[in-house]
Design a protein around this motif. Sequence first.
Motif, short mmCIF file in Angstrom:
data_model
loop_
_atom_site.label_atom_id
_atom_site.label_comp_id
_atom_site.label_asym_id
_atom_site.label_seq_id
_atom_site.Cartn_x
_atom_site.Cartn_y
_atom_site.Cartn_z
N LYS A 356 0.83 -1.21 0.00
CA LYS A 356 0.00 0.00 0.00
C LYS A 356 0.87 1.26 0.00
O LYS A 356 0.56 2.24 -0.69
CB LYS A 356 -0.92 0.01 1.22
N GLU A 360 1.07 4.20 -2.95
CA GLU A 360 0.96 5.64 -2.73
C GLU A 360 2.07 6.38 -3.47
O GLU A 360 1.86 7.47 -4.01
CB GLU A 360 1.02 5.93 -1.24
N GLN A 363 1.09 6.44 -7.04
CA GLN A 363 0.01 7.41 -7.22
C GLN A 363 0.56 8.83 -7.29
O GLN A 363 0.10 9.64 -8.10
CB GLN A 363 -0.99 7.28 -6.07
N ARG A 364 1.55 9.14 -6.46
CA ARG A 364 2.15 10.48 -6.50
C ARG A 364 2.83 10.71 -7.85
O ARG A 364 2.77 11.81 -8.41
CB ARG A 364 3.14 10.65 -5.35
#
Length: 699
Positions: A356, A360, A363-364
Motif C-alpha cells: 500500500k 501511494e 500514485q504520486r
Amino acid sequence: MADPSSYRPRPGEIPDSPGVYRFRDEHRRVIYVGKAKSLRQRLANYFQDLTNLHPRTRSMVTTAASVEWTVVSTEVEALQLEYSWIKEYDPRFNVKYRDDKSYPYLAVTMNEEFPRVQVMRGHKKKGVRYFGPYAHAWAIRDTVDLLLRVFPVRTCSAGVFKNAERTGRPCLLGYIGKCSAPCVGRISPEDHYELAEEFCDFMAGRTGTYLRRLERQMAEASDEMEYERAARLRDDVGALKKAMEKNAVVLADATDADLIAVAEDELEAAVQIFHVRGGRVRGQRGWVTDKVEEITTGALVEHALQQLYGEETGDSVPKEVLVPALPDPVEPVQEWLTVRRGANVSLRIPQRGDKKALMETVQRNAQQALVLHKTKRASDLTTRSRALEEIADALELDSAPLRIECYDISHLQGDDVVASMVVFEDGLQRKHEYRRFQIKGFAGQDDVRSMHEVITRRFRRYLVEKEKSGEWAGAEDTSVNGTPAGIPLTGEDDGVIGGPKDDDGRPRKFAYPPQLVVVDGGRPQVAAARRALDELGIDDIAVCGLAKRLEEVWVPGEEDPVVLPRSSEGLYLLQRVRDEAHRFAITYQRAKRAKRLRSGPLDEVPGLGETRRQALIKHFGSVKRLRAATIEQIQEVPGIGRKTAETIAVALARSAPAAPAVNTATGEIIDEEEPDTTGGSSGESVSAGLPDDRRGQET
C-alpha cells in the motif's frame, strides 16, 4: 451532425447477451468500439435524451451514422475481441493511452546462436528476453557494463562480430575480459548460451545464487593462496552488488508484481506503472489519455491492463497486479490475465503494509505526470485551436479545417518529377496517411500541370472509394471519363507510406476528404488545384496556396492574396504544413535521383543481378573495357553463359555513347578507364555540383 434516432435499432433487434459493438461514421470509419455483458442494456444507454448524456458521449453518438454488434459466448471473449478491434480500427472516441516516450528495454537475443545483450525499443520480438522498461538508455548501459565483468556476454553488432570472425581478432571488450569472444572461438556456442541464461537469471532477480557462488570461489582461492584470482572474484562480487544497489528493495518478500496508479480529472487521465521483480523496482513507464467518454477509474484500469498485457504471455504477466480500482466486473479481466500468463494472476487493491505504501508512491508519480502533461499541453491545445480558427476566418470557411492536406511538387531541372501529400488533423501530423506520387501524365518541367495531375489522381481515388460505399451519387462519369487526357488511371500512389487495407471500416488509400487543400505555390498552382476539383464535381473542399516569397495565402478566383499577420498562429500552422510537404517531396525526389545516378547500362540487362554485375566490373575494370570485349571474353567471367554474354553485348552496344563525355565545368574529356563499381554513367559529374534543393518551382 447526425440524429441518433435515425440509426437507432428497432426494439427487439439487439440481443440480450454478451458482445462487442461498433459505431461508424458517415464514411464507414469505426469511431468507437465497446463491449457489454448485455448488448441490449448497454446500447440503450446511448439512445436516450441527448441532454442526459455526457458531452463527449453526446459528441460520439451525433458523429456516428450507424451501429453494429457481434455476439460472443463469454465476457472474456468480449474483452479479447474489444482489444483486437481497438488495435485494428484505432477508433477516435476510444480511450487510447499514449506513451510519453519510447521506453528502452534491456534485451537478450536468445533466438541467436550467440545471444547478444543490447538496448531495444519498439515492438517486442519473439525469442528475445526483455528486462525493463528503463527511464533512460544510459541506465541500461551502466548496468550492463557492471555485469559484463561476471557475465561476459556478447554485446557487439552482427557486422562487428562477422568482421572479428573473419580477421581472427576480437574487439576491445574481448581483450579486457568483458566479452568471452565467441567470434574467435574462445567459448563454444553451448557455453556462451549458458552464460547468457545466467545473465538473464540475474536480471530476473535470482541474484543470491551467483553472489554466494562467487563468494565461495573467492574464499577457496584465498585458502589456496591464489590471491590474484581472489581479488578478481572480489571485484566481481562488488560489481554485482553495485548493480543490485541501482534498484532498491521495496518489497521484502521478493514479490513479482506490477503496480498501476491512475490520476485523472474531467478531461484527461495519467497512468503510472511500476514493474517490481524480485522485490526491486525493475522498470517504470507512464501513459496519458483523453477521456473521450464518461468513464470510471475501474474502466481506465481495464483499458490500461489491455494495453499493458494485450500482446504479452508467460512471465511477462506477473503473478500479482495491484490497482487503485477494480474493473467491473473483475472476473473476466482476471481470467483473461490468467490465460495470458498461463497461471493464476491475482488482481487486487493493496490494503495495508509495504504494498500500500508503494502504491501511494506510484500514485504520486501519476499525479505529477498529469500536472506536467497539462502544463505542457495547455498552451499547445490553445495554440492549435486558435490557429485553426484564424485559418477558417481568413478563408471564410464554415468551420475550422480539422483535416488539412498539403501538396508539393519537386524535381531537378525537369527530371525525376515527384509530388507529396501530407496530412494534418487537429493541427497535428498524421504521418501514416502521407502519400507520394510520380508524375506520369507528361515529361518535363511544368509545376502547374503536375499539380493538376496530382490533385486529380488523389480525389479520383476518393470518388472511387465513395462509389464502393454507395455514398457518391453525382457527377456519374467524371471520376473516369472526366479525367483530363494523359493522366494515368493506375499507379496513383507510388511509394505509399502505410499500406492499403480493405474497405470494412479500416484505413484505406485516399478514403477520407479534407476540409482544406493547401498547395505549395501561388495563383497558378491554386487555380490548377481548383480546376481539378471542379472537373471531378467536388465543390465542398476549400483550396488555398502559400507562396514562399512573401508568405501570401492565395485563394481561387481572387486577384489579391490574403495576407495574415506574421505573428498569426494560423500562418504559422500553414507554414508548418507547407514545409512538411516540401521536406517529404524533396526526400522522395532525392532518393529517385540517387537511384537513377547509380544506375548504368548493366542495370538494363534482364536477369543480370548485382553479384554478376560486380563480377563483370571486377573482371574487366570498367564498362568501357567490358563494351570492347568479345562474347568469348565475357564468357570467361564465372557464372556468365553464352546466352547471357550475348545479351550483355547487345545491351552495351545499344547504350554506347555517340561522343566522349565532357565535364562542362572544365571542358575536360572524361575517360571511362576509372574502375566503376556500380555500373553508373560517367556523366554523373555534370550534375554533381548542383544544389540538392534546386527544384525549379515557385517557392
